[in-house]
Design a protein around this motif. Sequence first.
Motif, PDB file in Angstrom:
ATOM      1  N   ASP A 138      -3.968 -11.396  12.497  1.00 43.95           N
ATOM      2  CA  ASP A 138      -5.094 -10.571  12.071  1.00 43.95           C
ATOM      3  C   ASP A 138      -6.322 -10.915  12.916  1.00 43.95           C
ATOM      4  O   ASP A 138      -6.884 -12.003  12.797  1.00 43.95           O
ATOM      5  CB  ASP A 138      -5.367 -10.817  10.587  1.00 43.95           C
ATOM      6  N   LEU A 139      -6.730  -9.981  13.776  1.00 41.83           N
ATOM      7  CA  LEU A 139      -7.894 -10.209  14.633  1.00 41.83           C
ATOM      8  C   LEU A 139      -9.161 -10.477  13.826  1.00 41.83           C
ATOM      9  O   LEU A 139     -10.015 -11.262  14.235  1.00 41.83           O
ATOM     10  CB  LEU A 139      -8.133  -9.003  15.540  1.00 41.83           C
ATOM     11  N   ALA A 140      -9.293  -9.820  12.691  1.00 39.99           N
ATOM     12  CA  ALA A 140     -10.487  -9.986  11.865  1.00 39.99           C
ATOM     13  C   ALA A 140     -10.563 -11.378  11.247  1.00 39.99           C
ATOM     14  O   ALA A 140     -11.641 -11.848  10.896  1.00 39.99           O
ATOM     15  CB  ALA A 140     -10.519  -8.927  10.768  1.00 39.99           C
ATOM     16  N   ASP A 141      -9.412 -12.040  11.133  1.00 33.77           N
ATOM     17  CA  ASP A 141      -9.348 -13.356  10.507  1.00 33.77           C
ATOM     18  C   ASP A 141      -9.875 -14.462  11.424  1.00 33.77           C
ATOM     19  O   ASP A 141     -10.224 -15.540  10.965  1.00 33.77           O
ATOM     20  CB  ASP A 141      -7.901 -13.652  10.114  1.00 33.77           C
ATOM     21  N   ARG A 142      -9.951 -14.213  12.721  1.00 32.08           N
ATOM     22  CA  ARG A 142     -10.379 -15.199  13.707  1.00 32.08           C
ATOM     23  C   ARG A 142      -9.721 -16.557  13.476  1.00 32.08           C
ATOM     24  O   ARG A 142     -10.388 -17.540  13.123  1.00 32.08           O
ATOM     25  CB  ARG A 142     -11.890 -15.352  13.721  1.00 32.08           C
ATOM     26  N   PRO A 143      -8.405 -16.625  13.685  1.00 29.25           N
ATOM     27  CA  PRO A 143      -7.684 -17.880  13.426  1.00 29.25           C
ATOM     28  C   PRO A 143      -8.237 -19.034  14.263  1.00 29.25           C
ATOM     29  O   PRO A 143      -8.649 -18.847  15.400  1.00 29.25           O
ATOM     30  CB  PRO A 143      -6.246 -17.565  13.862  1.00 29.25           C
TER      31      PRO A 143
END
Length: 155
Positions: A138-143
């Motif tokens: 998930d790009l929005a999660d910024r792992p």
Amino acid sequence: MSELIADVRLVRMSDPAAAPLLSGLSLEYTSRYGVNDELTRYAEAEFEPPHGAFLIVVSDGETVAGGAFRRHDATTAELKRVWTHPRHRRSGLGRLVVRELEREARDRGYRRVCLTTGPRQPEAVRLYLASGYDPRFDLADRPTRGPLGFVKELA
């Protein structure tokens, strides 16, 4: 900045012209992640024909970029060791390396490419997204932990 005239070459990983790429990657990995075994994880033979490839980009006798792929499975190549010399970043060399690796993989019968990068390499994430790779996170999660996987179907 003047246009860089570059020569793309397939080489063995042990070729002396590949040394700047490997030492540059070692410095990158160590400075971003501390101790890192990425460069010793796979045998050199995995990056040789018929299932793999190792390429460098040379300009004015200097290795300025490069990368490799190895067999992931019968139809999928895995990109590894994609690198651009810090003085030449944001000049299109990363995209050139990725395109050339994809072309070589396609020529060898692969239909898909996968790869992973690390969370402390945002420029690599941008490169793969700009090159048409689909993130497997998930790009929005910024792992901030673990490898960040990408995949792309080859035309």
